[in-house]
Design an enzyme around this catalytic site. Structure first.
Site, PDB file in Angstrom:
ATOM      1  N   LYS A 109       0.855  -1.189   0.000  1.00  0.00           N
ATOM      2  CA  LYS A 109       0.000   0.000   0.000  1.00  0.00           C
ATOM      3  C   LYS A 109       0.894   1.242   0.000  1.00  0.00           C
ATOM      4  O   LYS A 109       1.775   1.381   0.864  1.00  0.00           O
ATOM      5  CB  LYS A 109      -0.866  -0.025   1.260  1.00  0.00           C
ATOM      6  CG  LYS A 109      -2.272   0.479   1.069  1.00  0.00           C
ATOM      7  CD  LYS A 109      -3.075   0.207   2.337  1.00  0.00           C
ATOM      8  CE  LYS A 109      -4.456   0.791   2.261  1.00  0.00           C
ATOM      9  NZ  LYS A 109      -5.156   0.686   3.543  1.00  0.00           N
TER      10      LYS A 109
HETATM   11  O1  G3P Z   1      -7.791   1.340   5.233  1.00  0.00           O
HETATM   12  C1  G3P Z   1      -7.997   2.654   4.927  1.00  0.00           C
HETATM   13  C2  G3P Z   1      -9.347   3.212   5.286  1.00  0.00           C
HETATM   14  O2  G3P Z   1     -10.334   2.262   5.109  1.00  0.00           O
HETATM   15  C3  G3P Z   1      -9.388   3.953   6.595  1.00  0.00           C
HETATM   16  O3  G3P Z   1     -10.684   4.245   7.014  1.00  0.00           O
HETATM   17  O4  G3P Z   1     -12.208   4.849   8.835  1.00  0.00           O
HETATM   18  O5  G3P Z   1      -9.792   5.511   9.003  1.00  0.00           O
HETATM   19  O6  G3P Z   1     -11.313   6.638   7.382  1.00  0.00           O
HETATM   20  P1  G3P Z   1     -11.011   5.371   8.117  1.00  0.00           P
END
Ligand code: G3P
Length: 217
Positions: A83
């Site tokens: 990533k």
């Molecule tokens: O994995 C990346 C993403 O899904 C993070 O989500 O909830 O931290 O905005 P969030």
């Protein structure tokens, strides 16, 4: 649409795998740190459990550092996806890693043009963050619709992972739009199972079952 689980929690991963819903896993430094456990211990357990792609994130900001970390991460398992954040240095790293046969997932994507740039760099996956856009009064799912259309226009192979998912409506819309993958937190996957009429129906069937004479079980 494939379901990835957006977590580094091995118990959650095992449960969703048992439900037959686990097509892959995405992690990030925040999710890894939430486990409070050593990185390699956590990652090796995840890689042992999951057959599908597992995204592990680099932390360097320069291409050279990202490539070095990407190679190290890829050595951990054949299903590792590296990533990489959406920056010019990141795109240099994506091109280099993909040329070596290491799949990449471009993360922190918030605009259709960022997604197109990631695709042109040769990324295997792109991760637009819908919830964080909604949080600042943006329109997360509009971003997915636009990326889907652009990728369709140019027959782009890069797969769209809908990320930063906050609730079941995000998952539903992702499927309606035709996103390739939705990476879902455990709490949201649990909610996908639920419907009040299902619970009501089970209660009614069980009550009626009580009235059946000479039951075999
Ligand atoms: O994995 C990346 C993403 O899904 C993070 O989500 O909830 O931290 O905005 P969030």
């Amino acid at each position: 649409m494939r379901f990835f689980l957006d977590t580094a929690d091995i118990e959650q991963i095992r449960k969703v795998n048992q439900w037959g819903l686990l097509d892959g896993v995405t992690t990030n430094p925040t999710l890894i740190s939430k486990t409070g456990r050593p990185f390699l211990e956590v990652v090796n357990e995840i890689l042992e459990e999951v057959d599908g792609p597992v995204s592990l994130e680099t932390v360097s900001l320069d291409a050279e550092g990202m490539i070095k970390e990407g190679r190290q991460l890829a050595d951990l398992g054949s299903n590792v996806v590296v990533k990489i954040p959406m920056t010019p240095e990141g795109m240099k790293a994506v091109r280099a890693l993909e040329e070596e046969g290491i799949p990449t997932n471009v993360t922190l994507v918030f605009s259709p043009m960022q997604a197109l740039i990631a695709a042109k760099a040769g990324a295997s996956f792109v991760s637009p963050f819908v919830g964080r856009l909604d949080d600042i009064s943006g329109e997360g799912m509009k971003l997915i619709r636009e990326i889907r259309e652009i990728f369709y226009n140019y027959e782009v192979d890069t797969e769209i992972i809908v990320a930063s998912v906050r609730h079941p409506m995000h998952v539903l819309e992702a499927a309606l739009i035709g996103a390739d993958i939705c990476t879902v937190p455990y709490g949201v996957i649990e909610k996908l199972f639920k419907h009040p009429l299902t619970d009501k129906g089970i209660d009614a069937f069980l009550k009626d079952w009580e009235k059946v004479p000479d039951k075999p079980f």
